[in-house]
Enzyme design. Structure first.
Site, PDB file in Angstrom:
ATOM      1  N   HIS A 152     -31.451  -1.724   8.158  1.00  7.28           N
ATOM      2  CA  HIS A 152     -32.577  -1.462   7.259  1.00  7.28           C
ATOM      3  C   HIS A 152     -32.372  -2.215   5.938  1.00  7.28           C
ATOM      4  O   HIS A 152     -31.264  -2.637   5.625  1.00  7.28           O
ATOM      5  CB  HIS A 152     -32.687   0.037   6.955  1.00  7.28           C
ATOM      6  N   LYS A 156     -32.797   1.402   1.231  1.00  8.99           N
ATOM      7  CA  LYS A 156     -32.870   2.651   2.007  1.00  8.99           C
ATOM      8  C   LYS A 156     -31.863   3.658   1.463  1.00  8.99           C
ATOM      9  O   LYS A 156     -30.691   3.352   1.263  1.00  8.99           O
ATOM     10  CB  LYS A 156     -32.616   2.385   3.491  1.00  8.99           C
TER      11      LYS A 156
HETATM   12  P1  NAD Z   1     -39.919   4.495  -1.573  1.00 12.08           P
HETATM   13  O1  NAD Z   1     -38.750   4.747  -2.463  1.00 12.08           O
HETATM   14  O2  NAD Z   1     -40.549   3.136  -1.553  1.00 12.08           O
HETATM   15  O3  NAD Z   1     -41.082   5.565  -1.909  1.00 12.08           O
HETATM   16  C1  NAD Z   1     -40.843   6.904  -2.241  1.00 12.08           C
HETATM   17  C2  NAD Z   1     -41.879   7.322  -3.283  1.00 12.08           C
HETATM   18  O4  NAD Z   1     -41.687   8.717  -3.580  1.00 12.08           O
HETATM   19  C3  NAD Z   1     -41.704   6.542  -4.604  1.00 12.08           C
HETATM   20  O5  NAD Z   1     -42.929   5.911  -4.972  1.00 12.08           O
HETATM   21  C4  NAD Z   1     -41.293   7.623  -5.598  1.00 12.08           C
HETATM   22  O6  NAD Z   1     -41.808   7.395  -6.916  1.00 12.08           O
HETATM   23  C5  NAD Z   1     -41.893   8.881  -4.972  1.00 12.08           C
HETATM   24  N1  NAD Z   1     -41.222  10.067  -5.467  1.00 12.08           N
HETATM   25  C6  NAD Z   1     -39.891  10.302  -5.538  1.00 12.08           C
HETATM   26  N2  NAD Z   1     -39.644  11.497  -6.113  1.00 12.08           N
HETATM   27  C7  NAD Z   1     -40.858  12.027  -6.440  1.00 12.08           C
HETATM   28  C8  NAD Z   1     -41.267  13.241  -7.064  1.00 12.08           C
HETATM   29  N3  NAD Z   1     -40.366  14.146  -7.486  1.00 12.08           N
HETATM   30  N4  NAD Z   1     -42.588  13.474  -7.218  1.00 12.08           N
HETATM   31  C9  NAD Z   1     -43.512  12.564  -6.809  1.00 12.08           C
HETATM   32  N5  NAD Z   1     -43.170  11.380  -6.213  1.00 12.08           N
HETATM   33  C10 NAD Z   1     -41.859  11.121  -6.025  1.00 12.08           C
HETATM   34  O7  NAD Z   1     -39.437   4.906  -0.109  1.00 12.08           O
HETATM   35  P2  NAD Z   1     -40.118   4.525   1.293  1.00 12.08           P
HETATM   36  O8  NAD Z   1     -39.497   3.287   1.828  1.00 12.08           O
HETATM   37  O9  NAD Z   1     -41.604   4.617   1.174  1.00 12.08           O
HETATM   38  O10 NAD Z   1     -39.581   5.736   2.197  1.00 12.08           O
HETATM   39  C11 NAD Z   1     -39.866   7.092   1.879  1.00 12.08           C
HETATM   40  C12 NAD Z   1     -39.229   7.991   2.926  1.00 12.08           C
HETATM   41  O11 NAD Z   1     -39.852   7.757   4.207  1.00 12.08           O
HETATM   42  C13 NAD Z   1     -37.730   7.723   3.151  1.00 12.08           C
HETATM   43  O12 NAD Z   1     -37.085   8.944   3.414  1.00 12.08           O
HETATM   44  C14 NAD Z   1     -37.708   6.838   4.393  1.00 12.08           C
HETATM   45  O13 NAD Z   1     -36.503   6.904   5.116  1.00 12.08           O
HETATM   46  C15 NAD Z   1     -38.851   7.445   5.165  1.00 12.08           C
HETATM   47  N6  NAD Z   1     -39.468   6.578   6.172  1.00 12.08           N
HETATM   48  C16 NAD Z   1     -39.934   7.211   7.269  1.00 12.08           C
HETATM   49  C17 NAD Z   1     -40.581   6.495   8.244  1.00 12.08           C
HETATM   50  C18 NAD Z   1     -41.154   7.229   9.437  1.00 12.08           C
HETATM   51  O14 NAD Z   1     -41.811   6.621  10.291  1.00 12.08           O
HETATM   52  N7  NAD Z   1     -40.931   8.552   9.535  1.00 12.08           N
HETATM   53  C19 NAD Z   1     -40.764   5.108   8.117  1.00 12.08           C
HETATM   54  C20 NAD Z   1     -40.281   4.482   6.970  1.00 12.08           C
HETATM   55  C21 NAD Z   1     -39.650   5.236   5.993  1.00 12.08           C
END
Ligand code: NAD
Length: 263
Positions: A152, A156
């Site tokens: 990844h 991540k």
């Molecule tokens: P990212 O860091 O780009 O986005 C996370 C967002 O959450 C950020 O914009 C951040 O500002 C926001 N955030 C954090 N704390 C917050 C709070 N207290 N209040 C409001 N907003 C808040 O991360 P990402 O790459 O988008 O991934 C997010 C999650 O999804 C991770 O856990 C990742 O592993 C997971 N993910 C899951 C899948 C799936 O298919 N299930 C696919 C990709 C990523």
């Protein structure tokens, strides 16, 4: 029209879900939630998503009964939002990985009162990979070793990936092994590899979206199953499909398999 509240809207996945929602006629993002929402958007100015809908830093200010919340953020927010959905009568589609056992328990509690779809990976290809894993394990003698390698992007937060853990746990269950048979990375000296373990190896770097390979190694031959996510669009499409499915479902904790099955 299914009203969506998108939590983590400014993140990598949030932006991909926004794009997928814009291309779907039957869902509308009513509210965006992110602590990193641009100041102009929070002040009611230009919306960075380009769609109608308010931005808020706080999900409790916007979630209403009948909403479907799509959440890709961080474990503490996932847990809080699950409780909020149960309290307000909103359904939840949640993809955040790296939850602690306590967080998982809180989500299970919320799912007694409202429908929740949780998946570490919303892509159709990974759903197929789970089934392929079952089929290969079924066809092989127990002596074949199983190792999972995932890669990844450098940002991540959690490792191993939630998807690698889910695949490994599926293999453990099929082989009748417990969590103690899971080995996360290898280093040092030992007496070789016991047959009764399943290894996971995490590679981090650059902008890789996500790759999972399951290696099955026998004596003199091996099999490799590999899934490559080339963009986040595949996860976003699965999350939108889950939102459609969960809207109006009875309370319970569901997986992507439930969404892909018949209902
Ligand atoms: P990212 O860091 O780009 O986005 C996370 C967002 O959450 C950020 O914009 C951040 O500002 C926001 N955030 C954090 N704390 C917050 C709070 N207290 N209040 C409001 N907003 C808040 O991360 P990402 O790459 O988008 O991934 C997010 C999650 O999804 C991770 O856990 C990742 O592993 C997971 N993910 C899951 C899948 C799936 O298919 N299930 C696919 C990709 C990523």
């Amino acid at each position: 029209m299914i009203p969506i509240v998108l939590v983590g809207a400014a993140g990598r996945m949030g932006r991909a879900v926004e794009e997928a929602a814009r291309a779907s006629a039957d869902v509308a993002i009513r509210s965006h939630v992110d602590r990193a929402a641009p100041v102009a958007a929070l002040a009611g100015g230009a919306n960075p998503g380009g769609e109608a809908g308010v931005w808020s830093e706080d999900a409790s200010a916007v979630v209403r009964s009948g909403d479907v919340v799509i959440e890709f953020s961080v474990p503490s927010v996932c847990r809080a939002v699950a409780g909020l959905c149960a309290e307000r009568g909103a359904a939840l589609v949640s993809g955040t990985t790296g939850l602690s056992p306590d967080d998982e328990a809180a989500v299970r509690t919320a799912a007694r009162r409202t429908p929740v779809v949780r998946s570490a990976n919303f892509s159709l290809g990974i759903a197929a990979l789970h089934r392929a894993l079952d089929a290969v394990l079924e066809a092989l003698p127990a002596g074949w070793d199983v190792e999972i390698v995932e890669r990844h992007h450098r940002h991540k937060a959690d490792s191993p990936s939630g998807t690698a853990l889910a695949l490994a746990r599926r293999a453990l269950a099929r082989r009748g092994l417990g969590e103690d048979a899971l080995v996360k990375g290898r280093s040092g000296r030992g007496a070789g590899r016991p047959g009764t373990e399943i290894g996971i190896h995490s590679v981090r770097g650059g902008s890789w979206v996500g790759e999972h390979a399951i290696l099955f190694a026998g004596d003199g031959e091996s099999i490799e199953l590999r899934h490559v996510a080339e963009s986040r669009a595949a996860f976003a499409a699965g999350a939108i499909a889950a939102a459609r499915w969960v809207s109006g479902a009875p309370p319970g904790l569901y997986s992507l398999d439930d969404v892909l099955g018949s209902r």
